[in-house]
Design an enzyme around this catalytic site. Structure first.
Site, PDB file in Angstrom:
ATOM      1  N   CYS A   1      25.023 -94.679  28.060  1.00 37.74           N
ATOM      2  CA  CYS A   1      24.026 -95.394  28.865  1.00 37.74           C
ATOM      3  C   CYS A   1      24.256 -96.921  29.102  1.00 37.74           C
ATOM      4  O   CYS A   1      24.286 -97.137  29.450  1.00 37.74           O
ATOM      5  CB  CYS A   1      22.607 -94.899  29.291  1.00 37.74           C
ATOM      6  SG  CYS A   1      21.481 -95.493  27.459  1.00 37.74           S
TER       7      CYS A   1
ATOM      8  N   ARG B   1       5.306 -84.158  55.030  1.00 37.43           N
ATOM      9  CA  ARG B   1       5.251 -85.033  55.930  1.00 37.43           C
ATOM     10  C   ARG B   1       7.034 -85.524  56.607  1.00 37.43           C
ATOM     11  O   ARG B   1       6.622 -85.801  57.202  1.00 37.43           O
ATOM     12  CB  ARG B   1       4.964 -86.280  54.491  1.00 37.43           C
ATOM     13  CG  ARG B   1       3.245 -87.122  54.736  1.00 37.43           C
ATOM     14  CD  ARG B   1       3.338 -88.298  54.098  1.00 37.43           C
ATOM     15  NE  ARG B   1       4.143 -89.694  54.607  1.00 37.43           N
ATOM     16  CZ  ARG B   1       4.286 -89.919  54.378  1.00 37.43           C
ATOM     17  NH1 ARG B   1       4.335 -90.414  52.686  1.00 37.43           N
ATOM     18  NH2 ARG B   1       5.191 -91.946  54.557  1.00 37.43           N
TER      19      ARG B   1
ATOM     20  N   GLU C   1      12.020 -97.446  49.600  1.00 34.85           N
ATOM     21  CA  GLU C   1      12.708 -95.800  50.546  1.00 34.85           C
ATOM     22  C   GLU C   1      13.374 -96.014  51.495  1.00 34.85           C
ATOM     23  O   GLU C   1      14.263 -95.271  51.966  1.00 34.85           O
ATOM     24  CB  GLU C   1      11.164 -95.587  50.050  1.00 34.85           C
ATOM     25  CG  GLU C   1      10.290 -95.368  49.595  1.00 34.85           C
ATOM     26  CD  GLU C   1      10.220 -94.055  48.947  1.00 34.85           C
ATOM     27  OE1 GLU C   1       9.300 -93.785  49.814  1.00 34.85           O
ATOM     28  OE2 GLU C   1       9.626 -93.509  47.239  1.00 34.85           O
TER      29      GLU C   1
HETATM   30  S1  FES Z   1      24.645 -95.633  24.817  1.00 34.11           S
HETATM   31 FE1  FES Z   1      23.038 -94.624  25.589  1.00 34.11          FE
HETATM   32  S2  FES Z   1      21.942 -95.511  24.109  1.00 34.11           S
HETATM   33 FE2  FES Z   1      23.412 -95.813  23.099  1.00 34.11          FE
END
Ligand code: FES
Ligand SMILES: Cc1cc2nc3c(=O)[nH]c(=O)nc-3n(C[C@H](O)[C@H](O)[C@H](O)COP(=O)(O)OP(=O)(O)OC[C@H]3O[C@@H](n4cnc5c(N)ncnc54)[C@H](O)[C@@H]3O)c2cc1C
Ligand code: FES
Length: 1334
Positions: free
Chosen positions: A100, A906, A1278
């Site tokens: 990430c 909805r 949205e």
């Molecule tokens: S790359 Fe995701 S926490 Fe280190």
């Protein structure tokens, strides 16, 4: 999740008295002599290490020196050290697997090629602390701060509105910092290249890329900011000299071996090959592991450092740093990282245009596609090959590249004996006690040799290949492409054992490829020997086989280009992505400033400086403990036994808590009770209904111990049944919740029956994981009268109620607070309740503060996602394509409960999208499956509804063989028409918006160009799609409780509103509104955190309405305040605000105001409608299924935008999240157990920067006003998500173009998401189509 079960083999230290062998316990190490008590008999003895050694080392962080000794286990990561020591709360943590990027920091370490210090981004979650010997580390705090001055990168990211929730922002800044440290004048292309480290789920990346590109030497005037002086980058001061830190004091290349003996293992860092061999000899029988970048554990957790008793760091072995090109070979030392290789090949390409090295540019392009910049910076080619060695199924890019280059590996054993192996032999070699030292790559001297490698990926960056291939073939073009020598066709991704297509290699040898029959024979042989398995990859074997064949075909087309039909040459090339750009157009009204003024968020700068405090950055309190959920591994069974004893035996584990521990009177229901909500068990009481279901909670002294122990709880199941996992399964098993009513208007059946044309069809799209970078979190603090909770929740009132009912205490004794959330997208409306209630239960039982930060794997497995949706439709229409009647049966997959139902109720308000029809029948079905309770996800209900209707319009147009846009235009709503729910469209400008975008996006001429392109290219196709949008926006039930306090001393204003700051810009809009209403400057207003104390009973922050309704409540508060102060003001002459406040207060005026919104309910579907138009153009590689979005034009009616900067960010971010939903993100379940197999950053693929449109234009409709909105505005959060359907449909049109080539262009259903493999399979390419085209 890395698991720290210490499997360290006993035997490092043998007691001379009792002979017991055990891991060394903590003790003194002086000059290599380790002294300790025997764990068995208590005898005090000494253990001597080999040779002169060091037992401590120093490193610097932000110019401050730290000495590290053996009190840290080998498993401690740099990230843990930085965060737990409080050195860098700005460095975030999420996946702990390199995927990430929120943890990236800069490290100045020795470059093995130049032997000089160089700054790199590295994933601090993958770097073991003990590896940081001599490292000079810079974190976000080292760059600048709001007190002493901020760094230009931090400033510019904020100025470009490159932050929303801000969780990724420090990582983005650090990536750019590392680049500028090594290259002060990068080109925009170089910037775009390295911005692949950090996932951003909020912004859609365009603003981040622009901010960073503004530092480039070639940035134009549209990207203001300019180059900076390298001196300005450095704010961290050297503690020794008092000058800016140069990073040159430290060196990670010590001449003395490091030897740390920690509680669980030994860490050794030899300095040369000889020392290494001695160590290998000493430890080859031990449980040892070599490591260099340590990135491998991001892929395979079994090589986590905690599993080993001896860790040998290869970074210090200088002999492995070689890079030398001699006469016949290129020698690459084992310590060269992938970045080193990439740069080498790039430099070679730049230096020569030689035919013999021309393949280097292809190799460099392939290397760029491995992982991310920071993974490539530390990860070595040797480590990559060893992953393949240990895990044959690993789809190694290095393996295929090195095979293609006919590489030999030099391997040395513990005696120092060196041998050369080809890669096939290496893969079979027992590597115990051995190490790879070098790769020997033959220099190509024969111009007839062709080398090329390939990779197909689920997204354009940071993804493991579906299939990778590397080819080497000697071909004599003068002899009708005679294949000589020994061709190499290497593959990864086919099966665990398949590496070389030897049958095809043998077939080809000695044959003339110029003969079409030889090509045909090679393809047939290849197709028969490519037998895929299901172990290697989650993508279909049929795709992997197709793409593997396509790669070979591409290779051949390239070699034989002289005899290939020019249309077919489009098959040779890969998709080429030029530099991306964006354009944003909007108007503002200075007479209303600060309302309508484009402004960045007040806290943007603290976000980019890493000062914005997220819940997990809260320092631990005394006695605080950590928790982890224990979840089920099957989806449909009864629990037999839960045995927590293996977990409880782990040191540091305090308690296992289960359903039995709920206090008397409390209920096992983590969902806030209401008349309509079904109970949701906090912890399973016996019947498991989905894999990932919480069974209990482990509480431990630290987070990693808690997470590891949670996996050690032994659970056995009985009565295990197959899980129901899809809507199809649910229909087959009649597994539904109680039906709800849909909507009918007119007589759909009658109108369809009478129509000139009728058709039926179906479509579906699977779930989407929210991918909020801050996973679910709660910290609970028992207090004297109840509990305080910090909850990462969009609906803190729900958390308060749920905790009260579980603990059987009054809700009023529970205070829930939230300052900001690191992304939510609907996941934290109700889905934080299971987390906060579990945490609160633990805090209640242990009477200690408890922190529950859910790790990514549990987060993805146990919590619900966007609902999969399936629809069957019947439509009646005229010859022209005018709709007469539409019937839609739509099925939503709720998982195990159907509590989060509002958006499905909805759906009829969105199903018509922008099209008028007098007769509708919309029938919902609520499917019950063995999956976690699904929930809202940005644009819930609407995205699926509009997807269904747009599919219908496509189908109608295709069935009439008419242009899709013409049919859409024919059916567009006109002002005054009625929607199926009965709303009269008083303010509907969709027709003119369509005309406007048709002109501004030059649709007609682009369609012609696309047609020409498609005619000229057999294997690349382009598609364009144009869609309108009507998005029903509802205010129903949205109570937000706002409190404004004016200070009686200086007039400064504090606002407490009922919305939650998710990064959507709610606080700045609220402050702008307040400043406008009271006529005060912005800088006297501060917006405070949301708390159940100040904003009790506020509704959830969701549905795109909260910002505007909180602004509405601010307006009402301001009205009250103005009214109360008016008589005082009347008595004063032009008073300043401060004087007016003081005087009012002194005269007894209440200068505090509170207001709760309770908007009138116009309809359950819509208060007003938002309108938009979107056109997307894509390009498709028919052979691989890879596609890229060339251009997107959005025209959106934001009314009078309260803040165009914020709203443009919402539009771009929403669109890109939709791109993920429809093109790259796929959740896959184990069909036997029901477990989520894509619960990590390796298998789940939200868009990265190179997945966004190459040319991204967003325009807000000018002179717009929304009389039904707040200050004329419309919401934006949205509605842009469903506009991404146009990108999906453009891909579909490109597929249709591919099908035209084989006369199969009839209507077909493309099910979402159109991931690369799905797209390729839908092109229906057969090996018989793979010809030279003559
Ligand atoms: S790359 Fe995701 S926490 Fe280190
Ligand atoms: C997020 C992420 C994305 C990735 N993407 C890709 C991708 O797209 N394509 C791809 O092919 N790979 C990918 N990888 C894998 C990555 O390339 C490897 O993790 C990396 O190259 C391993 O090198 P390392 O130095 O970090 O090895 P380490 O993690 O230090 O070691 C890995 C293994 O190699 C052994 N080892 C290391 N050096 C030697 C040596 N000289 N002799 C003998 N044994 C040795 C170690 O003992 C260990 O078993 C990705 C990894 C991550 C975390
Ligand atoms: S701002 Fe990037 S993840 Fe939220």
């Amino acid at each position: 999740m890395p698991t720290r079960t210490n499997n360290a083999a006993p035997g490092l230290v043998q007691c001379p008295v009792c002979q017991a062998r055990h891991s060394p316990v903590k003790g003194e190490l002086t000059d290599g002599v380790y002294a300790a008590d025997c764990q068995n008999c208590g005898h005090f003895f000494k253990f001597r290490a080999q040779g002169p050694v060091r037992s401590t080392f120093s490193m610097t962080v932000n110019g401050q020196s730290y000495t590290v000794d053996n009190s840290y286990p080998g498993s401690t990561s740099l990230n843990e050290f930085l965060r737990e020591k409080g050195i860098s709360p700005g460095t975030k943590v999420m996946c702990i697997e390199g995927g990430c990027g929120v943890c990236v920091v800069s490290a100045t370490i020795m470059d093995p090629v130049t032997s000089k210090p160089r700054t790199y981004t590295v994933n601090s979650c993958c770097v073991p602390l003990l590896q940081c010997d001599g490292w000079d580390i810079t974190t976000i705090e080292g760059l600048g701060n709001t007190r002493d001055g901020i760094n230009p990168i931090q400033q510019r990211l904020a100025d470009y509105n490159g932050t929303q929730c801000g969780f990724c922002s420090p990582g983005q800044v650090m990536s750019m910092y590392s680049l500028l440290k090594t290259n002060a004048k990068p080109t925009m292309e170089e910037v775009e290249e390295i911005m692949d480290d950090v996932v951003c789920r909020c912004t859609g990346y365009r603003s981040i890329l622009d901010a960073m590109k503004s530092f480039s030497a070639d940035a134009g005037p549209d990207l203001p900011g300019g180059l900076i002086d390298i001196e300005d980058l450095e704010r961290k001061m050297c503690k020794k000299t008092g000058n800016p830190c140069t990073g040159k004091c430290s060196s990670d290349q010590s001449k003395t071996m490091l030897h740390m003996v920690t509680a669980g293992s030994q860490w050794l860092k030899p300095t040369n090959k000889q020392e290494l061999c001695t160590l290998l000899n000493q430890h080859k029988a031990d449980n040892y592991r070599l490591l260099h970048g340590n990135t491998g554990f991001g892929v395979y957790k079994d090589i986590g450092d905690w599993n080993y008793s001896v860790l040998i760091d290869l970074r210090g072995v200088v002999d492995f740093n070689v890079i030398q090109q001699g006469g016949t070979t290129l020698n690459l030392g084992a310590n060269l990282t992938i970045t080193n290789l990439l740069e080498y090949f790039r430099t070679k390409v730049a230096a020569s245009n030689d035919r013999l090295t021309s393949f280097y540019s292809n190799i460099a392009l392939h290397l760029e596609k491995i992982g991310t910049t920071s993974i490539r910076n530390l990860g070595t080619w040797a480590g990559n090959l060893m992953l393949k060695h240990k895990h044959p199924e690993f789809i190694s890019d290095i393996y295929v590249i090195f095979e293609a280059m006919k590489t030999l590996l030099v391997i040395v054993d513990s005696t120092g004996k060196e041998m050369n192996y080809d890669i096939a032999d290496f893969l079979k070699l027992d590597m115990t006690g051995k190490v790879i030292t070098m790769a020997i790559i033959p220099v190509v001297t024969d111009a007839n040799i062709n080398i090329r490698s390939f990779k197909s990926m689920p997204r354009h960056q940071n993804a493991q290949a579906y299939v990778a291939a590397g080819f080497n073939m000697e071909v004599d073009a003068s002899k009708n492409y005679l294949v000589g020598g020994n061709p190499v066709l290497a593959y990864a991704g086919i099966s665990k054992t398949f590496t070389r297509a030897t049958l095809t290699e043998n077939y080809l040898s000695g044959k003339q490829l110029g003969d079409p029959n030889v090509l045909k024979g090679a393809l047939t042989t290849l197709s028969s020997e490519l037998v895929t398995d299901t172990v290697t990859s989650l993508s279909p074997g049929s795709y992997r086989q197709n793409v593997a064949i396509s790669f070979f075909y591409k290779f051949v087309l390239d070699i034989c280009s002289q005899i290939v039909n020019p249309r077919y040459l489009s098959g040779c090339t890969d998709l080429v992505r030029p530099l991306s750009s964006g354009k944003q157009v909007y108007d503002t009204d200075p007479s209303e400033y600060p309302v309508s003024k484009p402004m960045i968020k007040q806290n943007a700068v603290i976000q980019t400086c890493g000062e914005a405090e997220f819940i997990n950055d809260t320092p631990p309190q005394i006695n605080e403990v950590y928790a982890a959920l224990v979840i089920s591994t099957v989806g449909n069974a009864d629990i037999d036994v839960i045995d927590p004893s293996p977990a409880l035996a782990i040191p540091g584990v305090l308690k296992f808590i289960s359903a039995k521990d709920i206090p008397a009177g409390g209920v096992n229901n983590c969902y806030p009770a209401s008349a309509s909500a079904a109970p949701e068990e906090l912890f399973c009481s016996g019947k498991v209904t989905f894999a990932g279901q919480p069974l209990g909670l482990i509480v431990a002294e630290d987070q990693i111990t808690a997470d590891s122990a949670a996996e050690m709880v032994k659970v056995t199941y009985k009565n295990v049944l197959p899980p129901i996992l899809t809507i199809d399964d649910a229909i087959r098993n009649n597994s539904f919740f109680t039906p709800i009513t849909g909507l009918s208007a007119g007589d759909a059946d009658g109108a369809i029956a009478k129509s000139a044309h009728q058709l039926t069809g179906q479509v579906s799209c699977t779930e989407q994981y929210h991918y909020h970078l801050e996973t679910q979190i709660s910290i609970c603090y028992p207090t004297e009268d109840g509990m305080n909770i910090l909850a990462g929740a969009q609906w803190i009132n729900a958390v308060q109620r749920a905790v009260g009912q579980v603990l059987n205490v009054p809700a009023s004794s529970i205070t829930v607070e939230v300052k900001r959330i690191g992304g939510a997208f609907g996941a934290k409306i109700t889905r934080n309740c299971p987390v906060s209630t579990a945490c609160a239960l633990a805090a209640h039982i242990l009477k200690r503060p408890v922190r529950l930060m859910v790790n990514i794997h549990t987060n993805m497995k146990s919590l619900g996602k966007r609902m999969p949706c399936f629809a069957r439709y019947t439509v009646g229409f005229t010859d022209a394509g005018l709709l007469n009647g539409v019937k839609i049966d739509y099925y939503n997959d709720f998982g195990m409960t159907c509590n989060d139902i509002a958006s499905v109720v909805r759906m009829p308000g969105w199903l018509d999208n922008a099209y008028y029809c007098a007769n509708w029948k919309m029938t919902p079905y609520l499917c019950k499956t063995n999956k976690p309770p699904n929930t809202a996800c940005r644009s819930p209900g609407s995205t699926a509804a509009i997807f269904i209707m747009e599919t219908i319009m496509e189908h109608v147009a295709k069935s009439l063989n008419k242009d899709q846009l013409d049919v859409r235009k024919l059916n567009l709503y006109q002002q005054g028409q009625k929607t199926p729910s009965g709303m009269v469209l008083e303010y509907c400008g969709i027709r003119s918006m369509v005309t406007q975008l048709e002109t501004s996006a030059q649709i007609a001429s682009r369609k012609q160009q696309i047609a020409m392109y498609n005619a000229a290219n057999r294997w690349k196709k382009r598609g364009i799609s144009f869609m309108p949008l009507k998005f029903a926006l509802n205010w129903k039930g949205s109570q937000y409780n706002t409190l404004i306090n004016i200070n009686n001393g200086d007039g400064s204003i504090a606002i407490f509103h009922g919305g939650v700051n998710l990064g959507q810009g709610i606080n700045i809009k609220v402050a702008q509104t307040c400043a406008y209403e009271l006529g005060v400057p912005m800088d006297i207003i501060s917006v405070k955190k949301n708390s159940t104390m100040t904003n009790c009973n506020s509704h959830t922050t969701a549905g795109s309405v909260t910002s505007e309704l909180c602004c509405l409540s601010v307006i009402e508060c301001c009205k009250m305040l103005k009214e109360r102060m008016a008589p005082i003001k009347a008595k004063m002459v032009n008073p300043t605000w401060k004087d007016l406040v003081i005087k009012s207060y002194n005269e007894g005026v209440d200068i505090t105001a509170r207001y709760v919104t309770e908007p009138e309910n116009v309809s359950q579907y819509a208060r007003y409608n938002e309108y938009g138009v979107c056109c997307s153009e894509v390009e498709l590689d028919v052979l691989t299924g890879e596609h890229q979005i060339l251009r997107v034009d959005i025209l959106y009616d934001a009314g009078k935008s309260l803040n165009p900067d914020i709203d443009i960010g919402q539009a771009e971010g929403g669109f890109v999240m939709g791109v993920g939903r429809f093109l790259t993100e796929r959740v896959i379940y184990d069909s036997t157990t029901g477990e989520n197999l894509t619960s990590n950053t390796w298998e789940y693929h939200p868009p990265m920067p190179k997945d966004i449109p190459i040319d991204f234009r967003v325009e807000f409709l000018k002179n717009s006003n929304n009389v039904k909105g707040v200050l004329g505005s419309k919401s934006v959060g949205e509605a842009p998500v469903p506009m991404s359907i146009s990108a999906f449909l453009a891909v579909k049109h490109a597929i249709e173009e591919a099908r035209k080539e084989i006369s199969k262009d009839v209507y077909f259903t493309l099910y979402g998401p159109a991931t690369v493999d799905t797209v390729q399979l839908n092109c229906l390419t057969d090996i018989t189509n793979l010809t030279y085209g003559n």
